[in-house]
Design a protein around this motif. Structure first.
Motif, PDB file in Angstrom:
ATOM      1  N   SER A 199      -4.809  -0.662   7.022  1.00 13.31           N
ATOM      2  CA  SER A 199      -4.601  -0.419   5.752  1.00 13.31           C
ATOM      3  C   SER A 199      -5.021   1.111   5.082  1.00 13.31           C
ATOM      4  CB  SER A 199      -5.293  -1.477   4.591  1.00 13.31           C
ATOM      5  OG  SER A 199      -4.963  -2.685   4.997  1.00 13.31           O
ATOM      6  N   ILE A 200      -6.277   1.544   5.659  1.00 10.09           N
ATOM      7  CA  ILE A 200      -6.514   2.993   5.112  1.00 10.09           C
ATOM      8  C   ILE A 200      -5.689   3.877   5.712  1.00 10.09           C
ATOM      9  CG2 ILE A 200      -8.403   4.692   5.878  1.00 10.09           C
ATOM     10  CD1 ILE A 200     -10.389   2.220   5.517  1.00 10.09           C
ATOM     11  N   GLY A 201      -5.315   3.889   6.938  1.00  6.23           N
ATOM     12  CA  GLY A 201      -4.406   4.748   7.829  1.00  6.23           C
ATOM     13  C   GLY A 201      -2.952   4.788   7.041  1.00  6.23           C
ATOM     14  N   LEU A 202      -2.521   3.721   6.664  1.00  5.39           N
ATOM     15  CA  LEU A 202      -1.270   3.553   5.770  1.00  5.39           C
ATOM     16  C   LEU A 202      -1.064   4.359   4.503  1.00  5.39           C
ATOM     17  CD1 LEU A 202       1.536   1.947   6.598  1.00  5.39           C
ATOM     18  CD2 LEU A 202       0.877   0.095   5.209  1.00  5.39           C
ATOM     19  N   SER A 203      -2.482   3.883   3.820  1.00  3.60           N
ATOM     20  CA  SER A 203      -2.602   4.698   2.458  1.00  3.60           C
ATOM     21  C   SER A 203      -2.508   6.142   2.604  1.00  3.60           C
ATOM     22  CB  SER A 203      -3.848   4.380   1.963  1.00  3.60           C
ATOM     23  OG  SER A 203      -3.690   2.841   1.416  1.00  3.60           O
ATOM     24  N   LEU A 204      -3.302   6.877   3.626  1.00  5.48           N
ATOM     25  CA  LEU A 204      -3.629   8.127   3.813  1.00  5.48           C
ATOM     26  C   LEU A 204      -2.164   8.863   4.293  1.00  5.48           C
ATOM     27  CD1 LEU A 204      -6.956   8.365   5.807  1.00  5.48           C
ATOM     28  CD2 LEU A 204      -6.635   8.805   3.042  1.00  5.48           C
ATOM     29  N   PHE A 205      -1.630   8.015   5.122  1.00  9.41           N
ATOM     30  CA  PHE A 205      -0.212   8.559   5.544  1.00  9.41           C
ATOM     31  C   PHE A 205       0.670   8.884   4.226  1.00  9.41           C
ATOM     32  CE2 PHE A 205      -0.209   7.239  10.222  1.00  9.41           C
ATOM     33  CZ  PHE A 205      -0.081   8.657  10.711  1.00  9.41           C
ATOM     34  N   PHE A 206       0.690   7.887   3.562  1.00  6.23           N
ATOM     35  CA  PHE A 206       1.779   7.988   2.402  1.00  6.23           C
ATOM     36  C   PHE A 206       1.125   8.843   1.334  1.00  6.23           C
ATOM     37  CE2 PHE A 206       4.052   4.564   4.941  1.00  6.23           C
ATOM     38  CZ  PHE A 206       5.234   4.838   4.431  1.00  6.23           C
ATOM     39  N   LEU A 207      -0.181   8.967   1.141  1.00  6.24           N
ATOM     40  CA  LEU A 207      -0.376   9.828   0.200  1.00  6.24           C
ATOM     41  C   LEU A 207      -0.070  11.319   0.325  1.00  6.24           C
ATOM     42  CD1 LEU A 207      -2.149  10.123  -2.422  1.00  6.24           C
ATOM     43  CD2 LEU A 207      -4.192  10.383  -1.335  1.00  6.24           C
ATOM     44  N   GLY A 208      -0.002  11.528   1.804  1.00  6.75           N
ATOM     45  CA  GLY A 208       0.435  12.866   2.152  1.00  6.75           C
ATOM     46  C   GLY A 208       1.929  13.190   1.660  1.00  6.75           C
ATOM     47  N   LEU A 209       2.676  12.244   1.828  1.00  6.98           N
ATOM     48  CA  LEU A 209       3.939  12.116   1.706  1.00  6.98           C
ATOM     49  C   LEU A 209       4.165  12.211   0.143  1.00  6.98           C
ATOM     50  CD1 LEU A 209       6.880  12.077   2.716  1.00  6.98           C
ATOM     51  CD2 LEU A 209       6.769   9.653   2.706  1.00  6.98           C
ATOM     52  N   ALA A 210       3.195  11.538  -0.679  1.00  2.00           N
ATOM     53  CA  ALA A 210       3.302  11.461  -2.141  1.00  2.00           C
ATOM     54  C   ALA A 210       3.015  13.136  -2.699  1.00  2.00           C
ATOM     55  CB  ALA A 210       2.200  10.669  -2.731  1.00  2.00           C
ATOM     56  N   LEU A 215       0.682  -1.098   0.063  1.00  2.00           N
ATOM     57  CA  LEU A 215      -0.197  -0.010   0.111  1.00  2.00           C
ATOM     58  C   LEU A 215       0.914   1.382   0.072  1.00  2.00           C
ATOM     59  CD1 LEU A 215      -2.875  -1.193   2.230  1.00  2.00           C
ATOM     60  CD2 LEU A 215      -2.929  -0.966  -0.123  1.00  2.00           C
ATOM     61  N   PRO A 216       1.927   1.397   0.817  1.00  2.47           N
ATOM     62  CA  PRO A 216       2.763   2.681   0.715  1.00  2.47           C
ATOM     63  C   PRO A 216       3.378   2.910  -0.720  1.00  2.47           C
ATOM     64  CG  PRO A 216       3.271   1.483   2.697  1.00  2.47           C
ATOM     65  CD  PRO A 216       2.452   0.670   1.972  1.00  2.47           C
ATOM     66  N   LEU A 217       3.828   1.904  -1.351  1.00  2.00           N
ATOM     67  CA  LEU A 217       4.272   2.126  -2.754  1.00  2.00           C
ATOM     68  C   LEU A 217       3.159   2.465  -3.638  1.00  2.00           C
ATOM     69  CD1 LEU A 217       6.740   1.774  -4.617  1.00  2.00           C
ATOM     70  CD2 LEU A 217       6.205  -0.624  -4.888  1.00  2.00           C
ATOM     71  N   MET A 218       1.987   2.027  -3.334  1.00  2.00           N
ATOM     72  CA  MET A 218       0.876   2.247  -4.494  1.00  2.00           C
ATOM     73  C   MET A 218       0.378   3.741  -4.220  1.00  2.00           C
ATOM     74  SD  MET A 218      -2.727   0.513  -4.497  1.00  2.00           S
ATOM     75  CE  MET A 218      -2.990   0.417  -2.833  1.00  2.00           C
ATOM     76  N   ALA A 219       0.324   4.154  -2.729  1.00  2.00           N
ATOM     77  CA  ALA A 219       0.086   5.528  -2.467  1.00  2.00           C
ATOM     78  C   ALA A 219       1.113   6.516  -3.059  1.00  2.00           C
ATOM     79  CB  ALA A 219      -0.188   5.807  -1.134  1.00  2.00           C
ATOM     80  N   LEU A 220       2.163   6.222  -2.850  1.00  2.00           N
ATOM     81  CA  LEU A 220       3.511   7.065  -3.287  1.00  2.00           C
ATOM     82  C   LEU A 220       3.421   7.086  -4.728  1.00  2.00           C
ATOM     83  CD1 LEU A 220       6.400   5.606  -1.039  1.00  2.00           C
ATOM     84  CD2 LEU A 220       5.034   8.035  -0.776  1.00  2.00           C
ATOM     85  N   MET A 221       3.219   6.154  -5.416  1.00  2.00           N
ATOM     86  CA  MET A 221       3.239   6.209  -7.029  1.00  2.00           C
ATOM     87  C   MET A 221       2.130   6.918  -7.444  1.00  2.00           C
ATOM     88  SD  MET A 221       4.917   2.301  -7.908  1.00  2.00           S
ATOM     89  CE  MET A 221       5.035   2.926  -9.644  1.00  2.00           C
ATOM     90  N   LEU A 222       0.939   6.650  -7.290  1.00  2.00           N
ATOM     91  CA  LEU A 222      -0.264   7.249  -7.782  1.00  2.00           C
ATOM     92  C   LEU A 222      -0.274   8.706  -7.193  1.00  2.00           C
ATOM     93  CD1 LEU A 222      -3.097   4.510  -6.909  1.00  2.00           C
ATOM     94  CD2 LEU A 222      -1.930   5.153  -9.073  1.00  2.00           C
ATOM     95  N   GLY A 223      -0.007   9.271  -6.072  1.00  2.00           N
ATOM     96  CA  GLY A 223       0.033  10.589  -5.792  1.00  2.00           C
ATOM     97  C   GLY A 223       1.223  11.367  -6.390  1.00  2.00           C
ATOM     98  N   SER A 224       2.452  10.757  -6.174  1.00  2.00           N
ATOM     99  CA  SER A 224       3.533  11.732  -7.287  1.00  2.00           C
ATOM    100  C   SER A 224       3.262  11.574  -8.607  1.00  2.00           C
ATOM    101  CB  SER A 224       4.887  11.150  -6.428  1.00  2.00           C
ATOM    102  OG  SER A 224       4.825   9.830  -7.037  1.00  2.00           O
ATOM    103  N   PHE A 225       2.627  10.694  -9.074  1.00  2.00           N
ATOM    104  CA  PHE A 225       2.488  10.695 -10.755  1.00  2.00           C
ATOM    105  C   PHE A 225       1.449  11.881 -10.927  1.00  2.00           C
ATOM    106  CE2 PHE A 225       4.305   6.328 -12.050  1.00  2.00           C
ATOM    107  CZ  PHE A 225       5.410   6.746 -11.525  1.00  2.00           C
ATOM    108  N   SER A 226       0.411  11.755 -10.040  1.00  2.00           N
ATOM    109  CA  SER A 226      -0.646  12.916 -10.471  1.00  2.00           C
ATOM    110  C   SER A 226      -0.328  14.071 -10.448  1.00  2.00           C
ATOM    111  CB  SER A 226      -1.638  12.738  -9.158  1.00  2.00           C
ATOM    112  OG  SER A 226      -2.851  13.718  -9.330  1.00  2.00           O
ATOM    113  N   LEU A 227       0.897  14.516  -9.527  1.00  2.00           N
ATOM    114  CA  LEU A 227       1.491  16.091  -9.583  1.00  2.00           C
ATOM    115  C   LEU A 227       2.330  16.316 -10.608  1.00  2.00           C
ATOM    116  CD1 LEU A 227       1.633  16.886  -5.806  1.00  2.00           C
ATOM    117  CD2 LEU A 227       0.026  17.882  -7.381  1.00  2.00           C
ATOM    118  N   THR A 228       3.057  15.413 -10.973  1.00  2.00           N
ATOM    119  CA  THR A 228       4.110  15.374 -11.970  1.00  2.00           C
ATOM    120  C   THR A 228       3.630  15.421 -13.426  1.00  2.00           C
ATOM    121  OG1 THR A 228       4.563  12.989 -11.663  1.00  2.00           O
ATOM    122  CG2 THR A 228       6.249  14.649 -10.400  1.00  2.00           C
ATOM    123  N   GLY A 229       2.404  14.597 -13.551  1.00  2.00           N
ATOM    124  CA  GLY A 229       1.591  14.658 -14.606  1.00  2.00           C
ATOM    125  C   GLY A 229       1.254  15.959 -15.031  1.00  2.00           C
TER     126      GLY A 229
END
Length: 273
Positions: free
Chosen positions: A142-153, A62-76
């Motif tokens: 799982s929800i908390g982990l996703s939200l944490f790393f989405l902020g980092l993303a 989940l952290p890798l998924m959140a990091l990639m989706l979030g960071s790709f959204s902004l760099t896109g």
């Protein structure tokens, strides 16, 4: 509709069209269902080998998924020139970042919910799996982990100039926080005087959202005795009545800090043109 709501809806539409999202959804659901089938041993309650394996699965994926989706959204937005276009409209930077965070959160929570729902249906049909409270705690983890790393993303997407740079940073952060963290923690603590160890463990744990969420969940599942004496105080406060509110407060503070730093960097770039 407000600016933030418009950005959130737009991000949801893009996210649900993104093949990466469905790849992660299929991968997460497949691993969860496979794990339940392999560990078919009746209903599992509390912290056990099966629930620990499920927890580790979510911790790696989940952290890798959140990091990639979030960071790709902004760099896109930067690579496709959308940010230059949006900057000409009266769209606030905070509305952009918060809207993206909300939209991506819904996409991520949909992926997590689908994975848990599918595995829950499979466990119900097979007559095995987790009892409701254990299943609920793993879902919250799982929800908390996703939200944490989405902020980092959001911060990674702000710093990175393109998707390749975002991918490099995201994988590096994921490796540091998930894979290398135990070794780094042991090495750092080994160089400290004994009286410093417990304060250092507390401080460093709060700096790593993956470790903080893992410890919180393990204690809530009743596995605090496996953590060792250095985490005794953690077991006490997490089990107390104010353990959950404190954890939620730390999560909101972490996410808010990441978004605030991102806001400052976007505003500085916007003012420079």
């Amino acid at each position: 509709m407000s600016e933030m709501g418009y950005v959130a809806v737009r991000e949801m539409k893009i996210g649900f069209r993104n093949p990466w999202a469905y790849s992660f959804m299929a991968l997460f659901a497949m691993f969860m269902v496979s794990l339940l089938i392999i560990n078919s041993q009746g209903y599992v309650s509390g912290y056990s080998g099966t629930s620990g394996t499920m927890l580790n699965l979510a911790l790696y994926l989940l952290p890798l998924m959140a990091l990639m989706l979030g960071s790709f959204s902004l760099t896109g937005e930067k690579e496709e020139g959308n940010w230059e276009l949006l900057a000409t409209y009266p769209l606030g930077t905070w509305s952009l970042l918060a809207g993206k965070y909300i939209g991506l959160s819904i996409v991520l929570l949909s992926i997590v919910s689908f994975g848990f729902g599918l595995s829950g249906a499979a466990s119900w049909l097979s007559g095995s799996g987790f009892d409701f409270l254990t299943y609920q705690q793993l879902l919250v983890f799982s929800i908390g982990l996703s939200l944490f790393f989405l902020g980092l993303a959001m911060l990674i997407g702000t710093i990175a100039r393109n998707r390749w740079q975002a991918l490099t940073i995201a994988v590096g952060v994921w490796f540091f926080a998930i894979i290398a963290w135990p070794s780094i923690l042991i090495a750092l603590l080994g160089m400290m005087p004994y009286p410093w160890i417990k304060p250092a463990v507390t401080t460093l744990t709060f700096l790593n959202p993956a470790e903080l969420t893992r410890l919180f969940t393990v204690v809530k599942l009743g596995g605090g005795s496996t953590l060792g004496p250095e985490y005794y105080n953690w077991m006490v406060w997490i089990r107390s009545n104010w353990g959950t509110p404190v954890f939620i407060g730390v999560m909101l503070l972490w996410i808010g800090t990441m978004l605030a730093i991102s806001f400052g960097l976007w505003e500085r770039g916007r003012s420079r043109g």
